[in-house]
Scaffold this motif. Structure first.
Motif, mmCIF file in Angstrom:
data_model
loop_
_atom_site.group_PDB
_atom_site.id
_atom_site.type_symbol
_atom_site.label_atom_id
_atom_site.label_comp_id
_atom_site.label_asym_id
_atom_site.label_seq_id
_atom_site.Cartn_x
_atom_site.Cartn_y
_atom_site.Cartn_z
ATOM 1 N N ALA A 53 0.437 -3.070 -4.035
ATOM 2 C CA ALA A 53 1.860 -2.838 -3.787
ATOM 3 C C ALA A 53 2.649 -4.105 -4.092
ATOM 4 O O ALA A 53 2.112 -5.214 -4.045
ATOM 5 N N ARG A 93 5.866 -1.392 -0.356
ATOM 6 C CA ARG A 93 5.312 -0.878 0.906
ATOM 7 C C ARG A 93 6.459 -0.561 1.860
ATOM 8 O O ARG A 93 7.216 -1.464 2.219
ATOM 9 N N LEU A 103 -0.308 4.428 -1.702
ATOM 10 C CA LEU A 103 1.114 4.650 -1.945
ATOM 11 C C LEU A 103 1.277 5.569 -3.155
ATOM 12 O O LEU A 103 0.664 5.339 -4.203
#
Length: 150
Positions: A53, A93, A103
């Protein structure tokens, strides 16, 4: 070494991505089409690992022949060109998300009719150090038999 990305490529008649990250598809999951092709779309669904991320990850989607060589399409001006899309993706995030959570990221690419010869082809998706392909067959004429009503 970074964690692997979960990758799904889906061939469909049409697809659009919305701001929430969802892809809306019509006629999804085919692998046989006509030659030349009708307009279609490639939907790309990604699961980005927690440790990747907030990092820009390069990506490339390219039309290749069955041997993995880039396909060249003749343009209106008579020149040949490879058909590809290149860019990058970065997923942040959300606050309060549990560590280790995958994600979601997704996008779709609309493809105009292509003057492909009958044969086997593949969409090749490369992201970071990973490669995934989705093959399809282009047949002369209509892709699938018409539906008969009884």
């Amino acid at each position: 070494m970074a964690s692997p990305i979960d990758i799904q490529l889906i061939l469909c008649d049409a697809a659009v991505s919305d701001p929430s990250g969802k892809v809306h598809m019509l006629g999804a999951g085919w692998s046989i089409t006509g030659a030349p092709t009708a307009p279609h779309a490639v939907a790309v669904l990604l699961g980005i690992p927690w440790d990747r991320a907030n990092i820009r990850i390069p990506l490339k989607l390219e039309l290749c022949d069955d041997d993995g060589r880039p396909v060249e399409i003749e343009a209106a001006d008579g020149n040949a060109a490879k058909l590809f899309h290149q860019g990058g993706i970065e997923v942040g995030r959300p606050a309060g998300l549990a560590p280790g959570t995958m994600l979601d990221a997704a996008f779709s690419l609309s493809i105009p009719p292509l003057p492909l010869k009958p044969g086997r082809y593949q969409w090749r998706f490369e992201i970071s150090d990973q490669i995934v392909t989705r093959s399809f067959t282009a047949r002369p004429g209509q892709a699938t038999p018409p539906i008969r009503q009884t």
